[in-house]
Write a protein that holds these residues in place. Structure first.
Motif, PDB file in Angstrom:
ATOM      1  N   ASP A 181       0.794  -1.244  -0.048  1.00  0.00           N
ATOM      2  CA  ASP A 181       0.124  -0.062  -0.185  1.00  0.00           C
ATOM      3  C   ASP A 181       1.023   1.344  -0.013  1.00  0.00           C
ATOM      4  O   ASP A 181       0.553   2.123  -0.849  1.00  0.00           O
ATOM      5  N   LEU A 182       1.609   1.196   0.775  1.00  0.00           N
ATOM      6  CA  LEU A 182       2.807   2.282   0.890  1.00  0.00           C
ATOM      7  C   LEU A 182       3.426   2.598  -0.690  1.00  0.00           C
ATOM      8  O   LEU A 182       3.584   3.725  -0.982  1.00  0.00           O
ATOM      9  N   LEU A 183       3.923   1.295  -1.063  1.00  0.00           N
ATOM     10  CA  LEU A 183       4.412   1.611  -2.568  1.00  0.00           C
ATOM     11  C   LEU A 183       3.433   2.345  -3.628  1.00  0.00           C
ATOM     12  O   LEU A 183       3.834   3.039  -4.462  1.00  0.00           O
ATOM     13  N   ARG A 184       2.052   1.722  -3.452  1.00  0.00           N
ATOM     14  CA  ARG A 184       1.092   2.345  -4.242  1.00  0.00           C
ATOM     15  C   ARG A 184       1.239   3.852  -4.203  1.00  0.00           C
ATOM     16  O   ARG A 184       0.966   4.621  -5.188  1.00  0.00           O
ATOM     17  N   ASP A 185       1.143   4.493  -2.681  1.00  0.00           N
ATOM     18  CA  ASP A 185       1.281   5.927  -2.696  1.00  0.00           C
ATOM     19  C   ASP A 185       2.495   6.611  -3.210  1.00  0.00           C
ATOM     20  O   ASP A 185       2.485   7.680  -3.711  1.00  0.00           O
ATOM     21  N   ILE A 186       3.557   5.812  -3.161  1.00  0.00           N
ATOM     22  CA  ILE A 186       4.978   6.477  -3.513  1.00  0.00           C
ATOM     23  C   ILE A 186       4.808   6.403  -4.866  1.00  0.00           C
ATOM     24  O   ILE A 186       5.387   7.380  -5.583  1.00  0.00           O
ATOM     25  N   TYR A 187       4.276   5.426  -5.730  1.00  0.00           N
ATOM     26  CA  TYR A 187       4.466   5.476  -7.009  1.00  0.00           C
ATOM     27  C   TYR A 187       3.057   6.089  -7.707  1.00  0.00           C
ATOM     28  O   TYR A 187       2.972   5.954  -8.843  1.00  0.00           O
ATOM     29  N   ARG A 188       2.390   6.497  -6.885  1.00  0.00           N
ATOM     30  CA  ARG A 188       1.131   7.301  -7.418  1.00  0.00           C
ATOM     31  C   ARG A 188       0.136   6.269  -8.372  1.00  0.00           C
ATOM     32  O   ARG A 188      -0.229   6.725  -9.476  1.00  0.00           O
ATOM     33  N   VAL A 189       0.086   5.230  -7.882  1.00  0.00           N
ATOM     34  CA  VAL A 189      -0.819   4.177  -8.735  1.00  0.00           C
ATOM     35  C   VAL A 189      -2.321   4.399  -8.533  1.00  0.00           C
ATOM     36  O   VAL A 189      -2.596   4.260  -7.293  1.00  0.00           O
ATOM     37  N   PRO A 190      -3.017   4.565  -9.676  1.00  0.00           N
ATOM     38  CA  PRO A 190      -4.434   4.907  -9.374  1.00  0.00           C
ATOM     39  C   PRO A 190      -4.990   3.492  -8.584  1.00  0.00           C
ATOM     40  O   PRO A 190      -4.680   2.267  -8.899  1.00  0.00           O
ATOM     41  N   GLN A 191      -6.050   3.593  -7.566  1.00  0.00           N
ATOM     42  CA  GLN A 191      -6.478   2.542  -6.804  1.00  0.00           C
ATOM     43  C   GLN A 191      -7.076   1.233  -7.767  1.00  0.00           C
ATOM     44  O   GLN A 191      -6.629   0.167  -7.291  1.00  0.00           O
ATOM     45  N   ALA A 192      -7.779   1.654  -8.574  1.00  0.00           N
ATOM     46  CA  ALA A 192      -8.317   0.303  -9.483  1.00  0.00           C
ATOM     47  C   ALA A 192      -7.205  -0.355  -9.968  1.00  0.00           C
ATOM     48  O   ALA A 192      -7.249  -1.723  -9.908  1.00  0.00           O
ATOM     49  N   ASP A 193      -6.308   0.250 -10.536  1.00  0.00           N
ATOM     50  CA  ASP A 193      -5.149  -0.244 -11.428  1.00  0.00           C
ATOM     51  C   ASP A 193      -4.385  -1.132 -10.051  1.00  0.00           C
ATOM     52  O   ASP A 193      -4.101  -2.300 -10.290  1.00  0.00           O
ATOM     53  N   TYR A 194      -4.209  -0.405  -9.140  1.00  0.00           N
ATOM     54  CA  TYR A 194      -3.384  -1.041  -8.127  1.00  0.00           C
ATOM     55  C   TYR A 194      -3.903  -2.295  -7.640  1.00  0.00           C
ATOM     56  O   TYR A 194      -3.364  -3.361  -7.578  1.00  0.00           O
ATOM     57  N   VAL A 195      -5.432  -2.359  -7.215  1.00  0.00           N
ATOM     58  CA  VAL A 195      -5.974  -3.368  -6.910  1.00  0.00           C
ATOM     59  C   VAL A 195      -5.746  -4.669  -7.927  1.00  0.00           C
ATOM     60  O   VAL A 195      -5.524  -5.686  -7.456  1.00  0.00           O
ATOM     61  N   ARG A 196      -6.048  -4.158  -9.383  1.00  0.00           N
ATOM     62  CA  ARG A 196      -6.078  -5.483 -10.063  1.00  0.00           C
ATOM     63  C   ARG A 196      -4.595  -5.772 -10.278  1.00  0.00           C
ATOM     64  O   ARG A 196      -4.501  -7.136 -10.260  1.00  0.00           O
ATOM     65  N   THR A 197      -3.612  -4.964 -10.203  1.00  0.00           N
ATOM     66  CA  THR A 197      -2.121  -5.549 -10.598  1.00  0.00           C
ATOM     67  C   THR A 197      -1.890  -6.217  -9.402  1.00  0.00           C
ATOM     68  O   THR A 197      -1.160  -7.467  -9.497  1.00  0.00           O
ATOM     69  N   ARG A 198      -2.345  -5.908  -8.236  1.00  0.00           N
ATOM     70  CA  ARG A 198      -1.608  -6.589  -7.017  1.00  0.00           C
ATOM     71  C   ARG A 198      -2.422  -7.778  -6.949  1.00  0.00           C
ATOM     72  O   ARG A 198      -1.986  -8.856  -6.417  1.00  0.00           O
ATOM     73  N   ASP A 199      -3.662  -8.018  -7.287  1.00  0.00           N
ATOM     74  CA  ASP A 199      -4.298  -9.361  -7.038  1.00  0.00           C
ATOM     75  C   ASP A 199      -3.867 -10.133  -7.998  1.00  0.00           C
ATOM     76  O   ASP A 199      -3.642 -11.439  -7.894  1.00  0.00           O
ATOM     77  N   GLU A 200      -3.257  -9.785  -9.275  1.00  0.00           N
ATOM     78  CA  GLU A 200      -2.836 -10.708 -10.436  1.00  0.00           C
ATOM     79  C   GLU A 200      -1.365 -11.104  -9.862  1.00  0.00           C
ATOM     80  O   GLU A 200      -1.123 -12.219  -9.919  1.00  0.00           O
ATOM     81  N   LEU A 201      -0.750 -10.350  -9.503  1.00  0.00           N
ATOM     82  CA  LEU A 201       0.731 -10.660  -8.802  1.00  0.00           C
ATOM     83  C   LEU A 201       0.788 -11.704  -7.735  1.00  0.00           C
ATOM     84  O   LEU A 201       1.392 -12.490  -8.010  1.00  0.00           O
ATOM     85  N   THR A 202      -0.222 -11.441  -6.775  1.00  0.00           N
ATOM     86  CA  THR A 202      -0.281 -12.312  -5.831  1.00  0.00           C
ATOM     87  C   THR A 202      -0.716 -13.766  -6.033  1.00  0.00           C
ATOM     88  O   THR A 202      -0.385 -14.583  -5.520  1.00  0.00           O
ATOM     89  N   ALA A 203      -1.696 -13.715  -7.221  1.00  0.00           N
ATOM     90  CA  ALA A 203      -1.971 -14.960  -7.405  1.00  0.00           C
ATOM     91  C   ALA A 203      -1.030 -15.661  -8.288  1.00  0.00           C
ATOM     92  O   ALA A 203      -0.538 -16.853  -7.959  1.00  0.00           O
ATOM     93  N   LEU A 204      -0.108 -14.991  -9.079  1.00  0.00           N
ATOM     94  CA  LEU A 204       0.693 -15.609  -9.965  1.00  0.00           C
ATOM     95  C   LEU A 204       1.864 -16.128  -9.112  1.00  0.00           C
ATOM     96  O   LEU A 204       2.504 -17.306  -9.400  1.00  0.00           O
ATOM     97  N   LEU A 205       2.122 -15.447  -8.099  1.00  0.00           N
ATOM     98  CA  LEU A 205       3.432 -15.677  -7.036  1.00  0.00           C
ATOM     99  C   LEU A 205       3.050 -16.341  -6.157  1.00  0.00           C
ATOM    100  O   LEU A 205       3.809 -16.800  -5.280  1.00  0.00           O
ATOM    101  N   ARG A 206       1.590 -16.836  -5.924  1.00  0.00           N
ATOM    102  CA  ARG A 206       1.330 -17.447  -4.760  1.00  0.00           C
ATOM    103  C   ARG A 206       1.690 -16.951  -3.510  1.00  0.00           C
ATOM    104  O   ARG A 206       2.277 -17.737  -2.379  1.00  0.00           O
TER     105      ARG A 206
END
Lengths: 330, 267, 280
Positions: A120-145
């Motif tokens: 979440d802190l990185l999201r704020d540091i990199y200014r990632v829009p919330q919707a994009d962040y949630v989608r990317t985060r969920d994809e990454l956590t699924a792929l990397l288990r």
């Protein structure tokens, strides 16, 4: 238009030297000697979007220096470098917003905090829009288990778990370019495979450009289409890995198990590497004699129980390459 | 997300991180509480024994002390990242990670580890001001409050500049440097007492080299409604805190030189 | 040196020597520390002089020259004050390397104690030498003898100062070890370092010579453990503690060192047993 352009990059350092022992320590209080090191001598190459480059070389060859310059945290002494039209060290903020960097064994996540809070802190540091962040985060956590690890503080994770979280963290802002510096070092086999598989998907399915530095040659074999070998500050080879292998050690290995005692063979273009009991290991030049012919020749005179044809171990190829080019350490 | 909100996020993360260690948190709070009284204990003991010093009473010294402490508390709260730059960032290589983030280094460092324990020092400074008010029967009218606030701002600028200069040194030598403690903690200690106590050469350092006198002594003399026994003109007294901002600007310039040095020599 | 010592002591002498040499490398830190302490010393002395000038009769047991010498001594030996734990221990706890302490074939407490003692003395020696050169030699040469670091009161004071100083180091190391064990127990150094600093500053006599505190507190301040780090050795130095009272001071130093070391050793045994290791 290549994504990355490197031209005649050079870097020299000065380091202080000190004599050992108490006398040296006291003298060191008053005067210091300096030594000049040429870390990079005119390195040039270019990279297109979507390539996966393996960057290898012995320790001290200049790999980390090149990566630091490309990521913008180090200025070269001479030469030019452009990534997506930006010069990394002069346009730092714009440049680093478009790259992800993973250092093996060092984490950028906050040690005492749960992984998800670091994300979440990185999201704020990199200014990632919330919707994009949630989608990317969920994809990454699924792929990397790593779903089950998200609520744990980073300090409680094992190295393999930490590295998977680390890679996810580096990709949260969806950069088109990813630097991986020794990502599999110290990892157990399943974690290494997970990391390799992930990087491959990232590169093949999403077109992320990846630059990978590693000592683990199996990483290279599994991932890198193209390899640059760097030694003592200069590029020694740049091309597909198979070309490298052919150029250095254009031979194959034959492992044969016989029903009786393994024979001593004398054949042109064939070299015995090891012979023990019923097992025999040969090295042969496939241009001088094809594998099928060789097997037929052997089997004609000596009954075979089992046979295997392999390429020489990669470590041997690389070590031989370093030797040939006088690129070893020190 | 803008820098201010990001700082707020950093702050919450820091509190959460410290809360992971409950035993330590208790000691931290107690220690921070006790630490506030250290300087006050010394001053109180000396005044209890000696009564007054060179024409300055306990209440007046408490005013000097309070203003400086409040300014230092804010600066310390904001400058932790600079304070530990050498040991926590440069020596460990973590500074590279700051460079790899698309944010200004200053914002990231200001947001690093903001410590709640600094609230204690602020409370102590305010308590000293309260003591001074009672002892001197001081009237806080609008101009007094404005002057005090302006003085504190100048002090925050000055102390932040000192922390920044100390951090910049870390680019050249990674050893833990106590030099800036000389100016920060030593500066707070020196500025607790009116400059007229000190020898001339020392006063010179505190006015012209590191202008602590300008953000503590001169304006507070004006605040107390006294004339400066050292002879500075009355019109100068309320203007003096501007020197703190000038110092900070100079410190920022030096900082940039330091960062440039780091990125050309690597770690 | 380490090779000639009895086999039992060798590992501890080795770790002492290693840490000592390591700390000597930090030359910029030594010079910076020295500059800092000159400033602090000068500031404090000017403040004391101002107070003493205002009301000399109120001074009580200490004269201004004695307070000045005390201040210089305290600055010279500042690193003896147990403000923080050994940073190596904090780092080892953070990375999980502290578990190596259980694996080495030496007593973990003695090992860390020797390292702490080296950490203290290696930092103290260059600073003390520099401070002496300035305050003890240069100031009198410049005609500022009244502000200088004066010589010990007499030969017996000088003779007693040496063991007292050694005991001060031993005592300080025992304090540092208590902090170290606390760091291992709480898994972080933040809390204990924050707590110890003000306590050490006040009660060692660093902040103010203990004699300048109100008269009713003097006995208690003399008997508490921190007094042996600065206050007792310094008062032996300028002869304020002589004969029987000096012997009492030395006994207090020795006694508190033994008590704190024993407490630290026992506590470490308990903590090591239930060590929760961080890192992976």
């Amino acid at each position: 238009m290549p994504q990355i352009l490197v031209e005649e990059l050079s870097k020299t350092y000065r380091v202080a030297e000190r004599d050992p022992g108490l006398g040296g320590a006291v003298r060191g209080l008053f005067a210091r000697r300096w030594r000049t090191i040429e870390a990079l001598k005119g390195v040039s190459f270019s990279l297109e979007q979507g390539e996966l480059l393996g960057f290898i070389g012995p320790n001290g060859a200049g790999k980390s220096t090149t990566i630091k310059i490309l990521s913008g945290i180090l200025e070269p002494t001479a030469g030019r470098c452009e990534v997506d039209g930006l010069t990394p060290w002069t346009s730092r903020v714009r440049h680093v917003a478009r790259i992800g960097v993973v250092f093996g064994q060092r984490t950028q996540l906050w040690w005492d905090l749960p992984v998800i809070e670091g994300f979440d802190l990185l999201r704020d540091i990199y200014r990632v829009p919330q919707a994009d962040y949630v989608r990317t985060r969920d994809e990454l956590t699924a792929l990397l288990r790593i779903e089950g690890l998200l609520r744990q503080p980073v300090r409680q994770l094992s190295l393999g778990q930490r590295m998977r979280c680390e890679i996810a963290a580096a990709m949260l802002h969806s950069p088109p370019l990813l630097f991986l510096d020794e990502p599999t070092i110290g990892l157990d086999a399943p974690s290494k495979l997970a990391v390799r598989e992930f990087v491959q998907r990232l590169n093949r399915e999403r077109g992320v450009t990846v630059i990978l530095t590693t000592h683990d040659m199996h990483d290279i074999e599994a991932l890198a289409q193209r390899v640059i070998v760097i030694g003592k500050g200069a590029i020694l080879a740049d091309g597909p890995f198979t070309d490298l292998r052919e150029g250095v050690l254009a031979e194959r290995r034959l492992m044969a198990d016989f029903t009786g005692e393994a024979p001593a063979l004398e054949l042109p273009g064939v070299r015995t590497i090891a012979r023990q009991g019923r097992a025999l290991e040969l090295a042969f030049d496939p241009k001088a004699i094809a594998a099928a012919d060789l097997i037929a020749r052997i089997a004609a005179d000596h009954p075979l129980a089992d046979v295997r044809v392999e390429e020489p171990p990669i470590e041997e190829v690389i070590a031989r390459f370093y030797d040939l080019h006088g690129a070893g350490e020190g | 997300m803008g820098p201010i909100r990001l700082l707020g996020r950093y702050f919450r993360a820091s509190v959460h991180a410290q809360a992971q260690y409950p035993g330590s948190l208790a000691m931290l709070s107690l220690g921070a509480f006790v630490a506030n009284f250290v300087d006050v204990i010394a001053i109180a003991a000396l005044f209890a024994r000696f009564g007054q010093v060179k024409g300055w009473t306990f209440g007046e010294v408490a005013m000097f002390y309070g203003v400086v402490s409040v300014a230092f508390a804010f600066a310390d709260f904001l400058s932790r990242g600079f304070d530990v730059l050498g040991t926590e960032f440069i020596r460990t290589g973590a500074f590279d990670r700051l460079l790899l983030r698309p944010r200004s280094l200053t914002v990231q460092l200001v947001g690093h580890d903001p410590r709640l324990s600094r609230v204690g020092r602020l409370a102590q400074g305010l308590a000293a001001l309260a003591l001074a008010t009672v002892a001197l029967k001081f009237r806080w009218d609008a101009s007094a409050v404005a002057l005090a606030a302006w003085t504190v701002l100048g002090g925050v600028a000055l102390f932040s500049g000192i922390f920044m200069l100390q951090a910049t040194l870390a680019f050249w030598t990674v050893e833990s440097l106590e030099v800036a403690n000389l100016l920060t903690y030593g500066g707070v200690q020196a500025a607790q007492f009116p400059l007229s106590l000190y020898a001339e050469w020392f006063r010179g350092v505190l006015i012209f080299i590191v202008p602590l006198g300008c953000v503590a002594y001169f304006p507070v003399v004006g605040l107390l409604g006294r004339h400066d026994p050292l002879g500075a003109p009355d019109w100068f007294l309320p203007l003096a805190p501007a020197a703190g901002f000038a110092f900070l600007a100079a410190a920022l310039a030096v900082w940039r030189v330091g960062v440039r040095h780091y990125t050309s020599t690597g770690s | 040196m380490a090779a000639a010592a009895p086999a039992l002591l060798r590992p501890y002498l080795a770790v002492f020597a290693g840490r000592f040499l390591q700390m000597l490398q930090y030359r910029a830190a030594a010079i910076a520390g020295f500059a800092t302490q000159c400033w602090w010393g000068a500031t404090k002395i000017m403040i004391y002089a101002a107070f003493y000038a205002t009301a000399p009769q109120a001074a009580g047991a200490l004269s201004l020259p004695q307070v000045i010498t005390y201040t210089w001594l305290a600055q010279a030996l500042l690193v003896l004050a147990p403000w923080n734990g050994d940073p190596d221990v904090a780092l080892a706890v953070r990375t999980g390397a502290v578990s190596f302490d259980r694996v080495r074939p030496v007593d973990a407490y003695a090992w860390r104690y020797a390292a702490a003692a080296a950490w203290i003395t290696a930092r103290a020696v260059p600073r003390a030498a520099l401070m002496f050169a300035l305050a003890g030699v240069a100031l009198p040469l410049l005609g500022l003898g009244a502000w200088s670091w004066q010589a010990p009161a007499d030969l017996s004071a000088a003779a007693l100062f040496v063991p007292s100083l050694a005991l001060a180091v031993a005592l300080s190391s025992a304090f540092v070890m208590l902090i170290n064990v606390c760091v291992v127990a709480t898994l972080t150094d933040r809390g204990i370092n924050t707590l110890m600093m003000p306590l050490a500053i006040i009660f060692t006599g660093n902040l103010l010579p203990l004699q300048l505190f109100p008269d009713w507190a003097r006995t208690a301040l003399f008997l508490q453990p921190f007094a042996g780090v600065f206050d007792i050795p310094f008062r032996i130095y300028f002869g304020q503690l002589a004969g029987a009272s000096a012997a009492l001071g030395l006994a207090l130093q020795l006694g508190w060192t033994a008590v704190l070391a024993a407490a630290g050793w026992l506590w470490l045994q308990r903590v090591m047993r239930r060590l929760q290791v961080q890192g992976g």
